[in-house]
Design an enzyme around this catalytic site. Structure first.
Site, mmCIF file in Angstrom:
data_model
loop_
_atom_site.group_PDB
_atom_site.id
_atom_site.type_symbol
_atom_site.label_atom_id
_atom_site.label_comp_id
_atom_site.label_asym_id
_atom_site.label_seq_id
_atom_site.Cartn_x
_atom_site.Cartn_y
_atom_site.Cartn_z
ATOM 1 N N ALA A 1 0.847 -1.197 0.000
ATOM 2 C CA ALA A 1 0.000 0.000 0.000
ATOM 3 C C ALA A 1 0.873 1.235 0.000
ATOM 4 O O ALA A 1 1.896 1.274 0.675
ATOM 5 C CB ALA A 1 -0.921 0.007 1.225
ATOM 6 N N ALA A 2 0.469 2.227 -0.780
ATOM 7 C CA ALA A 2 1.230 3.480 -0.853
ATOM 8 C C ALA A 2 0.256 4.645 -0.790
ATOM 9 O O ALA A 2 -0.925 4.477 -0.506
ATOM 10 C CB ALA A 2 2.072 3.521 -2.118
ATOM 11 N N LYS B 1 -2.535 -3.259 -9.394
ATOM 12 C CA LYS B 1 -2.351 -1.984 -8.716
ATOM 13 C C LYS B 1 -3.605 -1.149 -8.934
ATOM 14 O O LYS B 1 -3.981 -0.860 -10.082
ATOM 15 C CB LYS B 1 -1.121 -1.270 -9.286
ATOM 16 N N ASP C 1 12.004 7.609 -9.086
ATOM 17 C CA ASP C 1 11.606 7.281 -7.716
ATOM 18 C C ASP C 1 12.225 5.952 -7.267
ATOM 19 O O ASP C 1 11.516 5.005 -6.920
ATOM 20 C CB ASP C 1 10.072 7.201 -7.646
ATOM 21 N N ALA D 1 -2.127 4.401 -4.229
ATOM 22 C CA ALA D 1 -2.660 3.121 -4.714
ATOM 23 C C ALA D 1 -2.227 1.991 -3.804
ATOM 24 O O ALA D 1 -1.345 2.151 -2.958
ATOM 25 C CB ALA D 1 -2.174 2.861 -6.147
ATOM 26 N N GLN D 2 -2.873 0.842 -3.993
ATOM 27 C CA GLN D 2 -2.440 -0.362 -3.300
ATOM 28 C C GLN D 2 -2.493 -1.532 -4.268
ATOM 29 O O GLN D 2 -3.114 -1.453 -5.327
ATOM 30 C CB GLN D 2 -3.294 -0.642 -2.065
ATOM 31 N N VAL D 3 -1.811 -2.615 -3.908
ATOM 32 C CA VAL D 3 -1.634 -3.745 -4.817
ATOM 33 C C VAL D 3 -2.238 -5.008 -4.224
ATOM 34 O O VAL D 3 -2.035 -5.314 -3.048
ATOM 35 C CB VAL D 3 -0.139 -3.975 -5.115
#
Length: 560
Positions: A185-186, A205, A337, A189-191
């Site tokens: 999770a970011a 994603k 990044d 978004a999350q995966v």
């Protein structure tokens, strides 16, 4: 079971989750860091209230925006007042001023970190963005760096709505299984891990709902706050930083663009066995949903894992920095990044391991003229050719500030006599401290504003790479020599496989390798001369002491 998606029983679901967490990222397919997640812990009360209420989405978004904006305005206003009054009346060049400034930096950084954690989303992303910039005060970079691993996932009900709106109602016709618990999770978004009907393991994603409207409000507030700060402190100008962040985050919200970036990077490294990029499933990819091949691996800075698998961390560091050097100096297409969660080490590969590159949302296409000038800059930095560095500074538009390029990139002053990667001497540090003491924030703001946009991405990328290399135990010399080699490759004429004769390509490569070996030889000779100088000074000191001792003995003998 009407949906056709296999749902793990509560007990099995918990067990699978714990295994994934205990593996600390053994199975993740994007650059989103694994988040610490307690399924029993409640989310923020007003968030829960809004999401569970009957309020229309627009009202929810507006209310949420007011709360976030008010919190941001209060925090920045408080911070401005703290700086204004804590430093009032103190001479800028005094020790007391520097000590007080460091204290205010620390307080302010913690305040802003709390703001990012409370507002989540783009504020977390902004905090991560700032933390990776090497030119920000160390109090900010060290405090805000903790934001990389502090993202709680979104409820699966909201995620499922995004999936259905993008892929269609019948998810059971697409997936054989889909795990409701995210593996990562970011901030945006999350995966989720899934299996397609043909047994292909995939990572999906999914973008959090309502982000585009939220981005417009959040970035407008950030821009407003940067202008307010500039009004109170004219020498503190951050509009360049906000503009760069807005551009980066706009690209990152478009998963179709991310998929294109991913495929372009895979093509650029198709001949490099060290690099893997997950395959994209285009039929299951939209602006808000990205479906890709599931890849196994651990974060690149998981040193204990590397040692357990018999993988040398220094070799990983060399491979990593060479991959990014190739991006910067040869391809001119840079992954912006590279934090540890976006680069996995897989124990599979021709050389005993491979690097899996993930999260391709933030990229920068370097202008060809800039790329060539940047290659020339690194050649000049390695040889410490001050005249060439100043000349290139004019090309980059930074003028007199070009004298700080060696300090920023190599840790040496422009007049340094120290060998490459060995740091500065005590005299050089003392002289530099005096020189930097005369610089004002106005100088730093002017320098950052005058830099081409490509430079900001490179500075951030380089800062993140340095941090990873330190964790892997690699010396700065590893990075500097890799950059030197690929800068020379980047300056050599590019071969065209369709039109160039094989002998021409071989000769071009040979010429570049000879240039690199010549550069290495020059560096080794300079280092040898430096050591010889140190030995000469040591022998001179010992001789002086010996002669002084003999004189003392003779004097005592004569007096007796």
């Amino acid at each position: 079971m009407r949906t056709g998606i296999f749902k793990f029983p509560a007990k099995a679901k918990t067990r699978l989750y714990l295994v994934a967490c205990a593996g600390a990222g053994t199975a993740t397919a994007t650059g989103i860091s694994l988040a610490a997640f307690n399924p029993n812990s409640p989310s923020l009360s007003y968030d829960s209230f809004l999401r569970s209420s009957i309020f229309p989405e627009k009202i929810q978004t507006a209310f949420h925006g007011v709360i976030r904006s008010s919190r941001a305005i209060y925090t920045i206003a408080y911070t401005v007042v703290d700086y204004k009054y804590s430093l009032h009346g103190l001479p800028v060049d005094s020790h007391e001023y520097l000590q007080k400034l460091s204290e205010v930096h620390s307080r302010s950084a913690k305040r802003i970190r709390n703001l990012c954690e409370a507002n989540k989303g783009f504020y977390v992303k902004a905090g991560q963005f700032v933390a990776a910039l090497p030119q920000v005060p160390k109090e900010y970079s060290s405090t805000l760096s903790s934001l990389q691993d502090q993202t709680a996932p979104c409820d699966f009900k909201a995620i499922k709505k995004v999936l259905i709106s993008n892929l269609g109602q019948d998810l059971s016709g697409i997936f054989l299984s889909l795990d409701e618990r995210p593996i990562a999770a970011a901030s945006i978004a999350q995966v989720h891990r899934g299996t397609l009907k043909d047994q292909q393991e995939v990572a999906i994603k999914v973008q959090y709902p309502g982000l585009e409207n939220q981005m417009k409000l959040d970035t407008s507030i950030m821009s407003f706050l940067s202008k307010c700060t500039e009004w109170f402190f004219p020498e503190y100008r951050f509009e360049w930083l906000v503009s760069e962040f807005v551009e980066a985050i706009s690209f990152e919200l478009d998963f179709i663009q991310e998929a294109r970036n991913s495929e372009r990077t895979a093509k650029n490294f198709k001949s490099n066995d060290m690099v893997r990029v997950p395959h994209i499933f285009w039929e299951l990819t939209t602006r808000q949903v990205l479906t890709m091949e599931f890849c196994r691996g651990r974060k690149v800075d998981a040193v204990e894992f590397l040692k357990e698998m018999g993988i040398n961390p220094i070799k990983v560091a060399k491979a990593l920095v060479e991959v990014y050097a190739e991006m910067i100096f040869i391809h001119g297409f840079v992954h912006g990044d590279p934090h540890p969660g976006n680069i996995l080490v897989s124990p599979e590969g021709r050389y005993g391991f491979s690097l899996v590159l993930l999260d391709h949302g933030i990229y920068k296409q370097l202008d060809e003229g800039f790329r060539l000038d940047y290659c020339e800059l690194w050649k000049a930095l390695i040889l410490l050719d001050s005249k060439k560095i100043q000349q290139l500074g004019e090309c980059f538009g930074v003028g007199k500030y070009a004298r700080y390029f060696p300090l920023i990139f190599t840790g040496r002053t422009i007049d340094s006599k120290s060998p490459l990667g060995r740091g500065m001497s005590s005299d050089e540090k003392r002289n530099l401290k005096q020189e930097l003491g005369s610089l004002q924030m106005e100088d730093i703001s002017s320098f950052m504003e005058s830099l081409p946009p490509e430079f900001l991405v490179i500075l951030r990328t380089d800062g993140l790479l340095r941090s990873i290399l330190r964790k892997l135990g690699a010396s700065q010399r590893v990075r500097l020599l890799a950059y030197a080699k690929y800068a020379l490759y980047g300056l050599s004429p590019r071969s065209n496989p369709q039109s160039d004769f094989p002998i021409k390509a071989v000769l071009s490569r040979l010429k570049t390798n000879i240039s690199y070996l010549h550069l290495r030889l020059v560096l080794e000779v300079l280092e040898l001369l430096s050591w010889m100088g140190k030995i000469r000074r040591l022998l001179y000191t010992l001789t002086e002491r010996f002669v002084g001792g003999i004189r003392s003995i003779l004097t005592l003998s004569l007096s007796n």
